[in-house]
Design a protein around this motif. Structure first.
Motif, PDB file in Angstrom:
ATOM      1  N   LYS A 316     -47.045-107.692 -73.984  1.00 17.04           N
ATOM      2  CA  LYS A 316     -47.667-106.398 -73.914  1.00 17.04           C
ATOM      3  C   LYS A 316     -47.331-106.047 -72.470  1.00 17.04           C
ATOM      4  N   ALA A 317     -47.317-106.844 -71.343  1.00 17.41           N
ATOM      5  CA  ALA A 317     -46.905-106.246 -70.083  1.00 17.41           C
ATOM      6  C   ALA A 317     -45.401-106.106 -70.213  1.00 17.41           C
ATOM      7  N   THR A 318     -44.692-106.797 -70.738  1.00 15.61           N
ATOM      8  CA  THR A 318     -43.180-106.704 -70.687  1.00 15.61           C
ATOM      9  C   THR A 318     -42.787-105.186 -71.299  1.00 15.61           C
ATOM     10  N   ILE A 319     -43.421-104.856 -72.458  1.00 15.84           N
ATOM     11  CA  ILE A 319     -43.315-103.541 -73.058  1.00 15.84           C
ATOM     12  C   ILE A 319     -43.855-102.472 -72.153  1.00 15.84           C
ATOM     13  N   GLU A 320     -44.882-102.672 -71.685  1.00 10.98           N
ATOM     14  CA  GLU A 320     -45.224-101.563 -70.461  1.00 10.98           C
ATOM     15  C   GLU A 320     -44.316-101.447 -69.521  1.00 10.98           C
ATOM     16  N   MET A 321     -43.340-102.566 -69.226  1.00 11.64           N
ATOM     17  CA  MET A 321     -42.341-102.386 -68.026  1.00 11.64           C
ATOM     18  C   MET A 321     -41.248-101.407 -68.760  1.00 11.64           C
ATOM     19  N   VAL A 322     -40.862-101.963 -70.150  1.00 10.07           N
ATOM     20  CA  VAL A 322     -40.057-101.117 -70.763  1.00 10.07           C
ATOM     21  C   VAL A 322     -40.449 -99.737 -70.827  1.00 10.07           C
ATOM     22  N   GLN A 323     -41.569 -99.255 -71.164  1.00 11.15           N
ATOM     23  CA  GLN A 323     -42.149 -98.061 -71.298  1.00 11.15           C
ATOM     24  C   GLN A 323     -41.998 -97.341 -69.825  1.00 11.15           C
ATOM     25  N   ALA A 324     -42.334 -97.938 -68.753  1.00 10.53           N
ATOM     26  CA  ALA A 324     -42.175 -97.372 -67.374  1.00 10.53           C
ATOM     27  C   ALA A 324     -40.707 -97.029 -67.132  1.00 10.53           C
ATOM     28  N   LEU A 325     -39.839 -97.797 -67.531  1.00  9.86           N
ATOM     29  CA  LEU A 325     -38.488 -97.644 -67.303  1.00  9.86           C
ATOM     30  C   LEU A 325     -37.932 -96.451 -68.217  1.00  9.86           C
ATOM     31  N   GLN A 326     -38.481 -96.368 -69.261  1.00 15.08           N
ATOM     32  CA  GLN A 326     -37.953 -95.300 -70.429  1.00 15.08           C
ATOM     33  C   GLN A 326     -38.473 -94.030 -69.695  1.00 15.08           C
ATOM     34  N   LYS A 327     -39.525 -93.942 -68.871  1.00 12.97           N
ATOM     35  CA  LYS A 327     -39.906 -92.826 -68.321  1.00 12.97           C
ATOM     36  C   LYS A 327     -39.115 -92.504 -67.039  1.00 12.97           C
ATOM     37  N   GLY A 328     -38.585 -93.516 -66.360  1.00 13.25           N
ATOM     38  CA  GLY A 328     -37.850 -93.457 -65.242  1.00 13.25           C
ATOM     39  C   GLY A 328     -38.818 -93.601 -64.226  1.00 13.25           C
ATOM     40  N   THR A 329     -40.005 -94.102 -64.413  1.00 11.18           N
ATOM     41  CA  THR A 329     -41.189 -94.631 -63.389  1.00 11.18           C
ATOM     42  C   THR A 329     -40.845 -96.133 -63.181  1.00 11.18           C
ATOM     43  N   GLU A 330     -41.541 -96.380 -61.902  1.00 14.94           N
ATOM     44  CA  GLU A 330     -41.348 -97.738 -61.428  1.00 14.94           C
ATOM     45  C   GLU A 330     -42.512 -98.490 -62.185  1.00 14.94           C
ATOM     46  N   PRO A 331     -41.902 -99.560 -62.724  1.00 17.38           N
ATOM     47  CA  PRO A 331     -42.882-100.540 -63.541  1.00 17.38           C
ATOM     48  C   PRO A 331     -43.653-101.491 -62.562  1.00 17.38           C
ATOM     49  N   THR A 332     -44.985-101.749 -63.174  1.00 24.79           N
ATOM     50  CA  THR A 332     -46.067-102.521 -62.352  1.00 24.79           C
ATOM     51  C   THR A 332     -45.554-103.863 -61.929  1.00 24.79           C
ATOM     52  N   VAL A 333     -45.601-104.083 -60.386  1.00 20.94           N
ATOM     53  CA  VAL A 333     -45.405-105.435 -60.066  1.00 20.94           C
ATOM     54  C   VAL A 333     -46.315-105.718 -59.083  1.00 20.94           C
ATOM     55  N   ASN A 334     -46.704-107.072 -59.089  1.00 24.42           N
ATOM     56  CA  ASN A 334     -47.702-107.604 -57.857  1.00 24.42           C
ATOM     57  C   ASN A 334     -47.214-108.649 -57.175  1.00 24.42           C
ATOM     58  N   ASP A 335     -45.954-109.003 -57.289  1.00 23.44           N
ATOM     59  CA  ASP A 335     -45.299-109.944 -56.463  1.00 23.44           C
ATOM     60  C   ASP A 335     -43.934-109.795 -56.012  1.00 23.44           C
ATOM     61  N   THR A 336     -43.635-109.605 -54.799  1.00 23.28           N
ATOM     62  CA  THR A 336     -42.303-109.312 -54.267  1.00 23.28           C
ATOM     63  C   THR A 336     -41.780-110.296 -53.295  1.00 23.28           C
ATOM     64  N   LYS A 337     -42.192-111.286 -53.392  1.00 24.51           N
ATOM     65  CA  LYS A 337     -41.842-112.378 -52.469  1.00 24.51           C
ATOM     66  C   LYS A 337     -41.450-113.700 -53.020  1.00 24.51           C
ATOM     67  N   SER A 338     -41.985-114.033 -54.067  1.00 21.26           N
ATOM     68  CA  SER A 338     -42.072-115.580 -54.722  1.00 21.26           C
ATOM     69  C   SER A 338     -40.944-116.008 -55.430  1.00 21.26           C
ATOM     70  N   TYR A 339     -40.240-115.010 -56.016  1.00 13.78           N
ATOM     71  CA  TYR A 339     -39.085-115.347 -56.877  1.00 13.78           C
ATOM     72  C   TYR A 339     -37.746-114.814 -56.571  1.00 13.78           C
ATOM     73  N   ASP A 340     -37.256-115.859 -55.276  1.00 17.65           N
ATOM     74  CA  ASP A 340     -35.791-115.571 -55.016  1.00 17.65           C
ATOM     75  C   ASP A 340     -34.781-116.351 -56.067  1.00 17.65           C
ATOM     76  N   ASN A 341     -34.070-115.556 -56.519  1.00 15.35           N
ATOM     77  CA  ASN A 341     -33.194-116.284 -57.787  1.00 15.35           C
ATOM     78  C   ASN A 341     -31.912-116.620 -56.988  1.00 15.35           C
TER      79      ASN A 341
END
Ligand code: BGC
Length: 376
Positions: A316-341
């Protein structure tokens, strides 16, 4: 494997959950137009970089190494369809090469978002670059994709927290059986090509290492490093073989085995099978995924714990991200530091995992139509 009935039950719940999820685009044309915007319609190709509301979304899943992946397939198909998208959902049971081909084919077919549950998170650079070059967005699902700039978002249960919960459960389970240490334990980790495996292990070791250092825990085999504990391919047979070897080398002449850190349910059951075959009492064994057979084992007093990472919520959270992208808006994120790839820090939406033992199983699975009846 979790029953087909469960998949059906879960998918209808997910479909319900997704209904009314704010699709403002229903009934609009699927034709893409880069100019339209500001009219209140989130339809196609909006100014914010969105895309047509009925676009193709690719979902590349790994091998069926645990029930969560099997559940995800139907949930993605139903959830994406009820959100108005076309879905191309693929498993790569044949391995990395097959997954690379599947992603390449999603790009060729014009997918606007590609959701990737990677088999080997470091082997998809070429295909994901092709996706980025085509203008598609890439969401890493459950497992991080490594060493490529071509991954836009990550959605997963908090993997480090999963490990912490497992480490704590192991300590708690052993203390219930024997108030004071030292406790003899062995450590298992997941597949080294899965970026999650090391994070789970590090989370658990953040709890266990201080107890090893102060003598409360003894890893009898001495195999304390991630590289020594890994289970290639997350395969039960590999964990069972390693456990057989550990038992015969360390526990066949009377040394008690108090606990085993297992990163997931499939491997937990393999460990239990091995120990029972050797005629030893079942130690405290951790797990993850809330697989049907493990929930039964927990209720029967064998496996000690699992983790509830409800697949319905992750999809569900993933599809909500897809829906945000479809609308051209920023998807919800709650972590911008932990996942350095290795190339970039990937913005993540992390969900909370829940530890489950016999004590809280009924409460933890209260809204799960398959697992809840098992807790009676
Ligand atoms: C997932 C676990 C699962 C494992 C094996 C991991 O990446 O996060 O939930 O047990 O893969 O399938």
């Amino acid at each position: 494997m979790r029953s087909f009935a469960k998949v059906l039950a879960l998918s209808s719940v997910a479909a319900l959950a997704l209904t009314g999820c704010g699709r403002s685009d229903s009934g609009t044309s699927s034709t893409s137009s880069a100019s339209g915007s500001g009219t209140g319609s989130a339809s196609s190709g909006a100014a914010g970089g969105g895309f047509a509301a009925d676009s193709l979304i690719g979902v590349a899943l790994p091998q069926k190494t645990s029930e969560n992946w099997v559940l995800a397939e139907q949930l993605f198909k139903d959830g994406l369809a009820s959100a108005g998208f076309k879905a191309d959902v693929q498993f790569a049971n044949g391995g990395v090469g097959e997954q690379q081909n599947q992603i390449q084919s999603m790009v060729t077919k014009g997918a606007k978002v590609i959701v990737v549950g990677a088999i080997d998170g470091s082997q998809l650079g070429t295909q994901l670059k092709a996706a980025a070059d085509s203008g598609a967005k890439v969401i890493a699902y459950d497992r991080l994709v490594k060493n490529t700039p071509a991954v836009d978002y990550y959605v997963a249960y908090d993997n480090f927290k999963v490990g912490v919960l497992q480490g704590n459960a192991l300590l708690e389970g052993m203390a219930k059986k024997k108030a004071n240490g030292p406790y003899n334990i062995e450590l298992f980790a997941g597949s080294p090509d899965d970026a999650n495996a090391k994070v789970f292990f590090d989370g658990a070791m953040s709890v266990l290492q201080p107890k090893i250092d102060d003598g409360t825990l003894k890893v009898t085999s001495g195999q304390v490093k991630f590289e020594q504990a890994v289970t290639q391919g997350w395969k039960a047979e590999n964990a069972q073989k390693r456990m057989d070897t550990l038992v015969s080398a360390n526990y066949s002449s009377g040394t008690a085995l108090d606990g085993v850190l297992s990163p997931n349910d499939t491997l937990a059951r393999a460990v239990i099978t091995s120990v029972k075959a050797a005629g030893l009492p079942v130690p405290v064994v951790t797990g993850q995924d809330s697989e049907v057979e493990s929930v039964k084992s927990i209720m029967a007093g064998e496996q000690y714990s699992t983790i509830n990472k409800d697949t319905r919520n992750l999809v569900k959270a993933t599809i909500e991200m897809v829906q945000a992208l479809q609308k051209g808006t920023e998807p919800t994120v709650n972590d911008t530091k932990s996942y350095d790839n290795g190339v970039k820090v990937v913005p993540a939406n992390l969900l909370e995992p829940v530890i489950v033992t016999k004590e809280n199983a009924a409460e933890a699975y209260a809204n799960d139509p398959t697992l809840e009846p098992l807790t009676k």
